[in-house]
Design an enzyme around this catalytic site. Structure first.
Site, PDB file in Angstrom:
ATOM      1  N   GLU A 164      -9.475  -5.491  16.186  1.00  0.00           N
ATOM      2  CA  GLU A 164      -8.950  -4.534  17.171  1.00  0.00           C
ATOM      3  C   GLU A 164      -8.400  -3.269  16.525  1.00  0.00           C
ATOM      4  O   GLU A 164      -8.186  -2.277  17.220  1.00  0.00           O
ATOM      5  CB  GLU A 164      -7.881  -5.205  18.056  1.00  0.00           C
ATOM      6  N   HIS A 181      -8.160  -8.443  11.860  1.00  0.00           N
ATOM      7  CA  HIS A 181      -7.860  -7.668  13.074  1.00  0.00           C
ATOM      8  C   HIS A 181      -9.011  -6.731  13.462  1.00  0.00           C
ATOM      9  O   HIS A 181      -8.949  -5.538  13.151  1.00  0.00           O
ATOM     10  CB  HIS A 181      -6.634  -6.769  12.812  1.00  0.00           C
ATOM     11  N   CYS A 230      -5.215 -13.273  13.911  1.00  0.00           N
ATOM     12  CA  CYS A 230      -4.091 -13.317  12.965  1.00  0.00           C
ATOM     13  C   CYS A 230      -2.949 -14.196  13.495  1.00  0.00           C
ATOM     14  O   CYS A 230      -3.100 -15.414  13.512  1.00  0.00           O
ATOM     15  CB  CYS A 230      -3.660 -11.904  12.629  1.00  0.00           C
TER      16      CYS A 230
HETATM   17  N1  LIG Z   1      -0.878  -9.502  11.281  1.00  0.00           N
HETATM   18  C1  LIG Z   1      -0.430 -10.666  11.688  1.00  0.00           C
HETATM   19  O1  LIG Z   1      -0.660 -11.096  12.826  1.00  0.00           O
HETATM   20  C2  LIG Z   1       0.462 -11.391  10.714  1.00  0.00           C
HETATM   21  C3  LIG Z   1       0.777 -12.804  11.090  1.00  0.00           C
HETATM   22  C4  LIG Z   1       2.142 -13.173  10.549  1.00  0.00           C
HETATM   23  N2  LIG Z   1       2.153 -13.209   9.122  1.00  0.00           N
HETATM   24  C5  LIG Z   1       2.591 -14.484  11.163  1.00  0.00           C
HETATM   25  O2  LIG Z   1       2.872 -15.417  10.487  1.00  0.00           O
HETATM   26  O3  LIG Z   1       2.680 -14.568  12.344  1.00  0.00           O
END
Ligand SMILES: NC(=O)CC[C@H](N)C(=O)O
Length: 240
Positions: A221, A219, A97
């Site tokens: 995790e 994710h 992410c």
């Molecule tokens: N769950 C996440 O890691 C979101 C990422 C977040 N929207 C960002 O731009 O960093």
């Protein structure tokens, strides 16, 4: 192509990560969940906050969280440049992410700070990501994906279904040469809609690999999904 480990292999008994030192960038975000996943594999998990903690790692995970915050903290802690150097020298890195955003060469819609400077990334992966890409209304959703390279019992890059949780995640808008697409979110059939993402009819790339770098928009995790971390460990071991 890799062969599955046989039950007699000591790594199966000891845990596939046994003997490895895997760092998790621990500046912000869900680094504790990644450390838990690393430890569950039998590897030693190391929270990384200082440049010296990057030395001697077999691999590094950049967690989910807020990419702008991790970027700012990494620069403040003087970790950003050493991290770029380790990535360039071939350190295996997995980003989930926000971690995917931080590994990307380009961000389609970077945030800017009060002085108007765009957020920075560590880079390494020749991709362009779009942050918070899956629509404002319902940015978080869950869906099932076909993920290439996760079925270690298959002989060729076996595809396995993965239940994926997206929390304001990015998607990948461009992949450069040498970047392998491992998973995409397909537009939902309205009759069997399983996710709320507004994909406007287009499949969206959410997992990629290039050399020793792996990234997912979602994710693993947080769901107890072990196979993505296992793929990363096999990459470190040169087995995937
Ligand atoms: N769950 C996440 O890691 C979101 C990422 C977040 N929207 C960002 O731009 O960093």
């Amino acid at each position: 192509m890799t062969n599955p480990l046989s039950a007699a292999d000591p790594r199966v008994r000891a845990g596939i990560g046994s003997g490895l030192r895997i760092g998790v960038l621990a500046l912000q975000g869900d680094f504790r969940e990644h450390l838990r996943a690393v430890e569950a594999s039998g590897a030693t998990g190391i929270g990384v906050r200082r440049p010296a903690e990057l030395d001697g790692l077999d691999g590094l995970i950049i967690p989910g969280g807020e990419s702008t915050a991790i970027d700012k903290l990494a620069r403040a802690f003087e970790l950003a440049d050493p991290l770029r150097k380790h990535i360039a020298e071939g350190l295996p890195v997995y980003g989930s992410c926000a971690g995917m955003i931080l590994l990307a060469h380009d961000i389609a819609d970077p945030a800017t700070d009060l002085a108007g400077n765009p957020q920075q990334t560590f880079g390494g992966l020749d991709i362009t990501v779009r942050r918070n890409a899956f629509g404002r209304q319902r940015e978080s959703f869950e869906t099932d994906l076909d993920f290439r390279g996760l079925d270690f019992s298959a002989t060729e890059n076996g595809v396995a279904p993965v239940h994926a949780v997206f929390i304001r995640g990015p998607w990948v808008e461009r992949v450069g040469p040498g970047v392998e697409v491992l998973a995409q979110v397909e537009p939902a059939d309205p009759a069997h809609a399983s996710h709320a993402a507004d994909l406007q009819g287009t499949a969206r790339i959410v997992a990629v690999r290039s050399g020793q770098l792996l990234a997912t928009s979602f994710h693993p995790e947080v769901t107890g999904e072990k196979r993505v971390h296992e793929l990363f460990i096999r990459m470190i071991r040169g087995e995937a």
